[in-house]
Design an enzyme around this catalytic site. Structure first.
Site, mmCIF file in Angstrom:
data_model
loop_
_atom_site.group_PDB
_atom_site.id
_atom_site.type_symbol
_atom_site.label_atom_id
_atom_site.label_comp_id
_atom_site.label_asym_id
_atom_site.label_seq_id
_atom_site.Cartn_x
_atom_site.Cartn_y
_atom_site.Cartn_z
ATOM 1 N N ASP A 127 -0.269 5.179 0.820
ATOM 2 C CA ASP A 127 -0.551 6.211 1.820
ATOM 3 C C ASP A 127 -0.554 5.634 3.228
ATOM 4 O OD1 ASP A 127 -1.121 8.610 0.135
ATOM 5 O OD2 ASP A 127 -2.679 7.302 -0.667
ATOM 6 N N ASP B 19 0.860 -1.179 0.000
ATOM 7 C CA ASP B 19 0.000 0.000 0.000
ATOM 8 C C ASP B 19 0.903 1.237 0.000
ATOM 9 O OD1 ASP B 19 -2.434 1.626 0.473
ATOM 10 O OD2 ASP B 19 -1.576 1.886 2.469
#
Length: 223
Positions: A13, A11
């Site tokens: 953010d 991932d």
């Protein structure tokens, strides 16, 4: 010795880069533009969601469900692009882990709910050669918590999803990776993640290395 994962799916953010604080700024500014203030509860609910859901949560929290989600998303995108150009920083341990995975020649994917325009700016920090595949939120039919983003990454890499490790910072992202069938390493950033089967948590990626990622898969096989 345990074998490496078939791929590591990162991932973006809150996991690789400390961007949630930049989203805090943009979301607060938009709420102020609309004459309101985003609640802490709504901000927590937004973490890890796609843009459409984020704008719905923001509008509902302000008591302004009539707002145009497309117009709000465009405002947020313009502002966050400005902030990403000047304020993006690595999360603790993220750069070292990514470098170790690449050095071991393990395939990597960036799997994010953020749109392509924003990701292109983030790649100036993350490195364009750091990932074999990039899956953006505006390039899939369904975003996290749906499993499609992670299933898409595994398909593009040509590896079985059940031999991949996904690394996430939000409950929404964890749900997506678990539903897809990946082993999951959770590293909560802004919001706590409730314990669940098949998900290993660490306080930061300073506590993660290739041996840990391999062990997550080994534990799954043993179970």
């Amino acid at each position: 010795m345990t074998s490496h994962p078939a791929a590591v799916l990162f991932d973006m953010d809150g996991t690789l880069v400390d961007s949630e604080r930049l989203w805090d700024v943009a979301l607060a500014e938009l709420a102020e533009t609309y004459g309101g203030r985003l609640s802490a509860e709504a901000r927590r609910a937004i973490v890890g969601t796609g843009m459409a859901d984020s704008m719905r949560i923001l509008h509902d929290d302000l008591g302004q469900p009539h707002r145009d989600p497309v117009a709000s998303a465009e405002w947020i995108n313009r502002r966050i692009l400005e902030l990403f150009r000047t304020g993006l920083q690595w999360r603790p341990g993220a750069l070292a882990l990514l470098a170790a995975v690449r050095a071991a020649q393990v395939p990597t994917a960036l799997v994010t709910s953020s749109g392509r325009a924003l990701v292109e700016i983030a790649l100036d920090t993350l490195g364009r050669d750091s990932f074999d595949v990039v899956v953006c939120g505006d390039e899939v039919e369904a975003t996290k918590p749906h499993p499609e983003p992670y299933l898409t990454a595994a398909r593009l890499l040509g590896v079985p999803i059940d031999r991949c490790v996904a690394i996430e910072d939000s409950a929404t992202g964890v749900a997506s990776a678990v539903a897809a069938g990946a082993a999951v390493l959770a590293v909560p950033a802004e919001v706590p993640i409730a314990p669940r089967d098949g998900v290993h948590q660490v306080e930061s990626l300073l506590a993660a290395d290739l041996e840990l990622l391999a062990a997550l898969l080994a534990a799954r096989t043993a179970a």
